[in-house]
Design a protein around this motif. Structure first.
Motif, PDB file in Angstrom:
ATOM      1  N   VAL A 160      18.031  63.302 -47.386  1.00 40.69           N
ATOM      2  CA  VAL A 160      17.999  62.590 -48.653  1.00 40.69           C
ATOM      3  C   VAL A 160      19.483  62.170 -48.867  1.00 40.69           C
ATOM      4  O   VAL A 160      19.588  61.003 -49.352  1.00 40.69           O
ATOM      5  CB  VAL A 160      17.420  63.482 -50.038  1.00 40.69           C
ATOM      6  CG1 VAL A 160      17.653  62.943 -51.287  1.00 40.69           C
ATOM      7  CG2 VAL A 160      15.999  64.270 -49.802  1.00 40.69           C
ATOM      8  N   LEU A 161      20.453  63.163 -48.719  1.00 41.93           N
ATOM      9  CA  LEU A 161      21.786  62.680 -48.977  1.00 41.93           C
ATOM     10  C   LEU A 161      22.182  61.356 -48.106  1.00 41.93           C
ATOM     11  O   LEU A 161      22.831  60.603 -48.442  1.00 41.93           O
ATOM     12  CB  LEU A 161      22.499  63.921 -48.925  1.00 41.93           C
ATOM     13  CG  LEU A 161      22.256  65.018 -49.991  1.00 41.93           C
ATOM     14  CD1 LEU A 161      23.193  66.359 -49.658  1.00 41.93           C
ATOM     15  CD2 LEU A 161      22.709  64.598 -51.324  1.00 41.93           C
ATOM     16  N   MET A 162      21.903  61.774 -46.922  1.00 36.62           N
ATOM     17  CA  MET A 162      22.388  60.587 -46.150  1.00 36.62           C
ATOM     18  C   MET A 162      21.967  59.348 -46.123  1.00 36.62           C
ATOM     19  O   MET A 162      22.422  58.218 -45.845  1.00 36.62           O
ATOM     20  CB  MET A 162      21.751  61.059 -44.626  1.00 36.62           C
ATOM     21  CG  MET A 162      22.626  61.862 -43.977  1.00 36.62           C
ATOM     22  SD  MET A 162      24.317  61.528 -43.274  1.00 36.62           S
ATOM     23  CE  MET A 162      23.966  60.582 -41.935  1.00 36.62           C
ATOM     24  N   LYS A 163      20.496  59.327 -46.890  1.00 35.41           N
ATOM     25  CA  LYS A 163      19.933  58.173 -47.252  1.00 35.41           C
ATOM     26  C   LYS A 163      20.419  57.630 -48.451  1.00 35.41           C
ATOM     27  O   LYS A 163      20.982  56.295 -48.405  1.00 35.41           O
ATOM     28  CB  LYS A 163      18.576  58.418 -47.416  1.00 35.41           C
ATOM     29  CG  LYS A 163      17.629  57.007 -47.148  1.00 35.41           C
ATOM     30  CD  LYS A 163      16.022  57.330 -46.710  1.00 35.41           C
ATOM     31  CE  LYS A 163      15.334  56.065 -47.051  1.00 35.41           C
ATOM     32  NZ  LYS A 163      13.986  56.115 -47.105  1.00 35.41           N
ATOM     33  N   PHE A 164      20.560  58.192 -49.455  1.00 34.84           N
ATOM     34  CA  PHE A 164      21.152  57.681 -50.629  1.00 34.84           C
ATOM     35  C   PHE A 164      22.744  57.592 -50.377  1.00 34.84           C
ATOM     36  O   PHE A 164      23.165  56.700 -51.301  1.00 34.84           O
ATOM     37  CB  PHE A 164      20.859  58.654 -51.803  1.00 34.84           C
ATOM     38  CG  PHE A 164      19.425  58.659 -51.961  1.00 34.84           C
ATOM     39  CD1 PHE A 164      18.665  57.840 -51.322  1.00 34.84           C
ATOM     40  CD2 PHE A 164      18.965  59.594 -53.096  1.00 34.84           C
ATOM     41  CE1 PHE A 164      17.183  57.893 -51.707  1.00 34.84           C
ATOM     42  CE2 PHE A 164      17.722  59.554 -53.305  1.00 34.84           C
ATOM     43  CZ  PHE A 164      16.709  58.869 -52.650  1.00 34.84           C
TER      44      PHE A 164
END
Length: 941
Positions: free
Chosen positions: A262-266
């Motif tokens: 999630v963090l890598m994507k956002f």
């Protein structure tokens, strides 16, 4: 007494005994009997004959007994569907039992009985359980909906269960929320087109609230669901990241990886200048490092995921090099993966540490690991220039160990170092040559031969060294044979006098004595090059070579972005997208990272062609046949022509199949980057919006005027073609394309025996009939000919795309010229797309495939534009007036099946001239520039 006693027995058999026990009045005996039945079933005995007796035991308050009976039911319901219906009443009753455990058990078993006949009876009990007051029952019922959907999707949709599931996302109990999300995600996966998980900021907020309180698997479902959400701006992305970050410290590695995903994507949406961006990078490192203290299997999965993360954002782990150092007791698969990441993180700051470590690994006992370590030293040299010298001396030390496989790997990587830093480390060649005899692997032999050939002028006995390889030429692998051939030709070009015999020997071995087509082809090319033009041969074979790039094994960026969206799944371990290994009918949705915001990166566009730049009107003439690209004359047009042979195309990109429906980008790469625009909103409006019938635009206007035909221009001047002048143009009339030619004889002799041929071209244009000049062409005489064309010729991508190379033969000679054909001759008559189809296709084509252009000073209004374009098979599908501007939505189709969609905005300018804005969307963005030129040509003439 006879032997019949052996065939009669008083024992009735096991099944009979179990049947008796199951019908016993004693509860304990019943329970024991059911346990025996389950035991027999588990070891594979067929106990289906006992179905009615076991089902009778369902009427009990004993939870343990109920569980056992339900287990039996699940197993045999499929083979005994008619009997299974007997159990339906009990399910219905159990779903209303005061004990929530029994209600949940009944619902769970219902979901596992995959029998069509029964499913419709189960809808009512399931509906009640979805609204049960006990959260345990609701969470079980949520999963049951997904199971039921798998058996009968239509039933679930008709009964309204999907809406109930969506409501459960707002449930007060976090476990119910997690199961509802899991069920909806599962259903959405099998129906990619349905927008089931309609996520909005409110529902995201509920999911984030539930995230802190549910079990670890519930957290994973919620995090995976969050990863599919597209925040509306960077502030929302940051707030989600802040609330997901605490999951990084979870004990379960799957939760950690889902949170990382999630963090890598956002992070894509956060500006690099934000303080929070730096904080987030720092927070991501410790959890990833912690994963490496788990057992080896988990470490491996973590390392495969870290490999992707490091390729995307190396700054996250740049200070953590030490955790990737190999431990003596690591299994080989972990060691190799760690090595890979070490090289990716190698930089000037840590290279000394890394090299010391790699040198240590190169003396280990594990052969595969040692090979990879030696290769890693070479990759470090190529990646960090300052360390190259140190790496080369480390490799030389390793060669001195004389361990066979170490020496061979070292030679392979030194070859790459020479290719990266030419004329720097050639002093080590002497050491390498000493080890020639010990090389037995094809890759090492080929590398050594390449080095000898490349630096033949510095090696006194290069000819002897290469000759030693020639002795067993036919026993060598293809890789070595090809290298040897090239190396000896290089040697011959550098020292022609001493090596003539050697080069003749290798050429005859490669061409006459070999049955490998690659080797023969290369041999013949060299032979012909050397025999016709040694100077050209020198330029080709000894040409300046480009330096090799640093990271050759990086994953291609679009694939990497897709894999980042699959962190924590099998795709991230295989490093392949799910579509590559998931079989079956389920549509695999391609995921991609959100577009970057707040940084200049989004402004960069891959070689966008400047609008308005047109190819020069005067087509270039190819002066001599020596310059001609491709094999124009592979048909025998006449006697052989004197002069040098036609040069083979050096620009040929391989015959790109432009005919294959054109739905995937044809030639990859040169997409126009245009500001991304949304679907034209007004198209969605209903037809009855007072604008009349949008589709009755043809109205008989301009349908018969035919496609625009440009005036003839001179394609081949007389001075270049021994007195033959050719002028021409292209036209399209009622579905057939023709090349209209004017041949003029400006020579002093009669011309006859005309023939014409086209080279392969982007759209397969070819003459549909011979070029017929019925009477010989006398001096100063002209003749007009219309040559019919078709589009079934062979295809090769040209540059520019609409370039056509032509050969014309007559009794005097063969002449070559090239010209640019206007793309509108390829617009077909059935290019009018249905309106709904247009809308769907416009949405489906990615925004990066959209190109925008301006057509200045067009002397026509909207209706005139529409009818004029229709004459050239550009069809208007809808017309709207938005804020005083006319908008035309148009479609056209090329002969090879490629559709192009257009939005034409007509700006009201001064009364006689207007400006037009043209947006084009197409799955093959390469054609957009040429379509725009066709629009401009048609509208301005």
């Amino acid at each position: 007494m006879t032997d019949s006693k052996y065939f009669t027995t008083t024992k009735k058999g096991e099944i009979f005994e179990l049947k008796a026990e199951l019908n016993s009045d004693k509860k304990e005996k019943k329970k024991e009997a059911v346990k025996k039945v389950i035991a027999s079933m588990t070891v594979g005995k067929d106990v289906s004959a006992l179905f009615p007796d076991v089902v009778n035991c369902m009427q009990t308050d004993n939870l343990e007994l109920k569980k056992l009976v339900y287990l039996y039911l699940m197993n045999y319901a499929k083979s005994q569907p008619d009997m299974a219906i007997m159990a339906v009443n009990t399910f219905v009753k159990d779903c209303e039992d005061p004990n929530p455990l029994i209600r949940a058990l009944a619902v769970r078993t219902m979901g596992c009985i995959r029998v069509d006949k029964i499913t419709e009876y189960l809808c009512e009990p399931l509906r009640k359980c979805l609204k049960d007051e006990d959260p345990y029952v609701r969470k079980t019922a949520a999963v049951c909906v997904a199971k039921l959907h798998d058996i009968n999707a239509q039933l679930v949709e008709d009964q309204g269960f999907l809406d109930t599931l969506k409501d459960l996302i707002s449930d007060s109990n976090p476990m119910v929320v997690a199961n509802a999300v899991a069920a909806l995600s599962e259903i959405a996966e099998s129906h990619p087109s349905s927008n089931l998980l309609d996520l909005n900021p409110q529902s995201i907020n509920k999911l984030l609230t539930a995230l802190n309180e549910c079990t670890e698997w519930g957290q994973i479902f919620i995090l995976d669901c969050l990863a599919n959400y597209m925040p509306k701006d960077d502030r929302e992305a940051q707030s989600i990241c802040e609330r997901v970050t605490p999951r990084l410290s979870h004990a379960n590695s799957a939760v950690v990886l889902s949170a990382v995903k999630v963090l890598m994507k956002f992070m894509e949406m956060l500006s690099k200048d934000l303080d929070y961006y730096g904080t987030l990078l720092k927070k991501l490192a410790p959890p990833l490092v912690t994963l490496l203290s788990a057992e080896p299997e988990l470490q491996y999965v973590a390392l495969r995921n870290i490999n992707l993360i490091v390729q995307k954002r190396p700054e996250i782990l740049k200070h953590e090099m030490k955790v990737f150092f190999v431990k003596y007791n690591d299994p080989i698969y972990v060691k190799l993966e760690k090595l890979d990441i070490m090289i990716r993180l190698a930089s000037q700051a840590n290279i000394a540490q890394v090299l010391a470590e790699l040198k240590e690994y190169a003396t280990e006992v594990d052969v595969d690991f040692v090979r990879k370590a030696v290769r890693a030293i070479g990759r470090c040299a190529i990646k960090v220039e300052q360390s190259a010298e140190r790496c080369v001396s480390t490799l030389l030390d390793l060669i001195q160990t004389k361990v066979n496989y170490v020496v061979q790997e070292a030679i392979v990587v030194i070859k790459d170092i020479f290719r990266k830093y030419p004329n720097k480390y050639e002093s080590v060649i002497a050491t390498l040559c000493e080890n020639l005899d010990s090389l037995d692997e094809p890759e090492a032999r080929a590398a050594m031969i390449w080095i000898v050939g490349e630096y033949a002028e510095r090696i006194d006995n290069a000819d002897e060294l290469l000759e030693s390889f020639l002795e067993g030429f036919h026993d060598e692998s293809t890789q070595v044979q090809l290298q040897l051939l090239t190396a000896i030709v290089k040697l011959f070009l550098k020292k022609p006098t001493e090596t003539q015999e050697l080069v003749q020997q290798v050429l005859s071995l490669a061409t006459q004595d070999s049955d490998n087509p690659d080797l023969r082809d290369r041999g013949y090319i060299y032979w012909r090059l050397l025999s016709t033009d040694p100077v050209a041969a020198k330029e080709v074979v000894l040409a300046e070579k480009p330096l090799i790039s640093e990271e050759t094994d990086l994953i291609e960026p679009t694939l990497l972005d897709e894999l980042i969206c699959y962190i924590g799944t099998l795709a991230s371990v295989y490093h392949k997208p799910p579509s590559a290994f998931v079989e079956g009918s389920r549509g695999v949705v391609h995921k991609s990272l959100p577009p970057r915001t707040g940084s200049s990166e989004s402004a960069e566009s891959p070689d966008a062609a400047p609008a308005g730049v047109q190819p020069s009107e005067q087509p270039a003439v190819i002066p001599t046949q020596g310059d001609l690209l491709g094999d124009l004359l592979n048909l025998d047009l006449g006697p052989p022509v004197s002069g040098p042979p036609i040069a083979a195309s050096s620009v040929q990109m391989g015959a790109v199949d432009l005919l294959g429906g054109g739905l995937d980008s044809l030639m990859g790469g040169s997409g126009f980057a245009a500001p991304s625009t949304v679907v034209p909103a007004n198209l969605g409006a209903p037809l009855s919006s007072g604008l009349g019938d949008l589709f009755d635009l043809t109205g008989g206007v301009g349908t018969l005027s035919g496609s625009y035909v440009a005036p003839k221009s001179v394609w081949l001047p007389a001075m270049k073609a021994k007195g033959l002048e050719i002028s021409g143009t292209f036209s399209r009339q009622v579905g057939s394309i023709s090349m209209d030619l004017l041949l003029t004889n400006k020579a002093l002799q009669v011309m006859s025996d005309f023939a014409i041929q086209f080279n392969r071209n982007s759209f397969g244009l070819a003459p549909a009939a011979p070029l017929q000049v019925h009477t010989p062409l006398a001096p100063n005489q002209s003749v007009e000919i219309s040559l019919p064309l078709n589009t079934v010729g062979s295809v090769m991508k040209m540059d520019p795309l609409n370039n056509l190379q032509v050969a014309v033969k007559n009794n005097i000679d063969v002449f070559y010229f090239s010209t640019l054909y206007p793309l509108h001759i390829l617009f077909v008559e059935d290019g009018k797309m249905e309106r709904q189809m247009f809308l769907a296709t416009w949405k489906d084509i990615p925004n990066e495939n959209e190109a925008q252009f301006q057509i200045k000073d067009c002397p026509l209004n909207a209706d005139a534009v529409s009818s004029k374009l229709q004459g050239s098979n550009i069809f208007t599908i809808a017309k709207r007036n938005v804020e005083g501007q006319d908008m035309l939505y148009q479609s056209l189709k090329l002969t090879n099946g490629i559709w192009v969609l257009a939005e034409l905005r007509i700006q009201p300018g001064n009364p006689s001239f207007t400006d037009l804005e043209l947006s084009l969307k197409c799955r093959a963005p390469e054609v957009s520039q040429h379509i725009y030129q066709a629009y401009e040509t048609i509208l301005k003439n």
